[in-house]
Design an enzyme around this catalytic site. Structure first.
Site, PDB file in Angstrom:
ATOM      1  N   GLY A  52      -3.445 -13.930 -13.871  1.00  0.00           N
ATOM      2  CA  GLY A  52      -4.483 -14.527 -13.037  1.00  0.00           C
ATOM      3  C   GLY A  52      -4.870 -13.738 -11.804  1.00  0.00           C
ATOM      4  O   GLY A  52      -5.679 -14.207 -10.996  1.00  0.00           O
ATOM      5  N   TYR A 153       8.206  18.244   1.724  1.00  0.00           N
ATOM      6  CA  TYR A 153       8.105  16.778   1.670  1.00  0.00           C
ATOM      7  C   TYR A 153       8.441  16.168   3.031  1.00  0.00           C
ATOM      8  O   TYR A 153       7.737  15.281   3.527  1.00  0.00           O
ATOM      9  CB  TYR A 153       9.057  16.265   0.592  1.00  0.00           C
ATOM     10  CG  TYR A 153       9.094  14.767   0.434  1.00  0.00           C
ATOM     11  CD1 TYR A 153       8.143  14.107  -0.344  1.00  0.00           C
ATOM     12  CD2 TYR A 153      10.099  14.011   1.037  1.00  0.00           C
ATOM     13  CE1 TYR A 153       8.187  12.726  -0.512  1.00  0.00           C
ATOM     14  CE2 TYR A 153      10.150  12.638   0.880  1.00  0.00           C
ATOM     15  CZ  TYR A 153       9.192  12.007   0.103  1.00  0.00           C
ATOM     16  OH  TYR A 153       9.239  10.627  -0.056  1.00  0.00           O
TER      17      TYR A 153
END
Length: 248
Positions: A52, A153
């Protein structure tokens, strides 16, 4: 929090990004899920739609500004103005610094830092017009304490933290808060691939975490949902370390 606020989550096909997208979608928000893994993205989106949820997907490389702009135009057409953005997409290759090529460095910067810039900047005018917004980039404890064989990183995630602080000052007058979540070890497919490749010795790392386990995408998503809420209206420019105490 109003349920008509449109959410964008990048890197939403799996791991932390998927957990965050699922949380917002299940809470009733129109949620746009962006990733380069199109098949996996559609599979996860279909599962949410079956429950939904109101979601749409877009195959987007966050280092490509034109692709982001095109996806945002579609999101606005289908959902309306964008007021919650969670830049999460990133890569985390492990390379010793002396072996790192300029191309490897640049790719991490393009996705993990410039991608955050593109993802946010393409949406800020919507927030300024609405006089309300929430920006929650996902950084990392590596941006605070450094990551072994991950200098690129670490640098990019440290940049995300600094971007958060600078942007928070600019956006405060427009009713928009900017906070970053810095996870540490988290149960994701990326982590398990690194373990299988012998690149991530989890058993050696766990003793460094006071809460001696990996976190979960749902735990990161809960922190993200709070920072995106009206209840967090007086919090901006902060690093929320959801890390089990690994970095204090």
């Amino acid at each position: 929090m109003s349920k008509d606020r449109v959410v964008v989550v990048t890197g939403a096909a799996g791991g932390i990004g998927l957990g965050i997208a699922q949380r917002f979608a299940r809470d009733g928000h129109p949620t746009a899920m962006l990733d380069v893994q199109q098949d996996l993205l559609e599979q996860e989106a279909d599962a949410l739609r079956s429950a939904g949820a109101n979601v749409l997907t877009a195959n987007v490389d966050v280092s490509d500004r034109a692709a982001i702009d095109a996806a945002y135009a579609r999101i606005r057409q289908e959902f309306g103005p964008i007021t919650i953005v969670v830049p999460n997409a990133g890569i985390a290759p492990m390379v010793p610094f002396q072996d790192m090529t300029a191309a490897q460095w640049q790719k991490v910067m393009d996705i993990n830092l410039s991608g955050v810039f593109h993802t946010i900047q393409a949406a800020v005018n919507d927030m300024i017009e609405a006089k309300w917004g929430r920006i929650v980039p996902i950084s990392s404890h590596a941006g605070q304490s450094g990551g072994m064989y991950m200098a690129h990183y670490s640098a990019a995630k440290g940049g995300v933290i600094s971007l958060t602080k600078g942007l928070a000052r600019e956006m405060a007058a427009h009713g928009t808060t900017v906070n970053t979540i810095a996870p540490s070890v988290c149960e994701t497919p990326q982590m398990h691939r690194a373990i299988e490749a012998g690149e991530f010795p989890l058993e050696a790392i766990l003793p460094m975490i006071p809460i001696s386990r990996a976190g979960t995408p749902d735990e990161i998503a809960s922190a993200c949902a709070f920072l995106a809420s009206d209840e967090a209206a007086y919090i901006t420019g902060q690093v929320l370390a959801v890390n089990g105490g690994m970095y204090i």
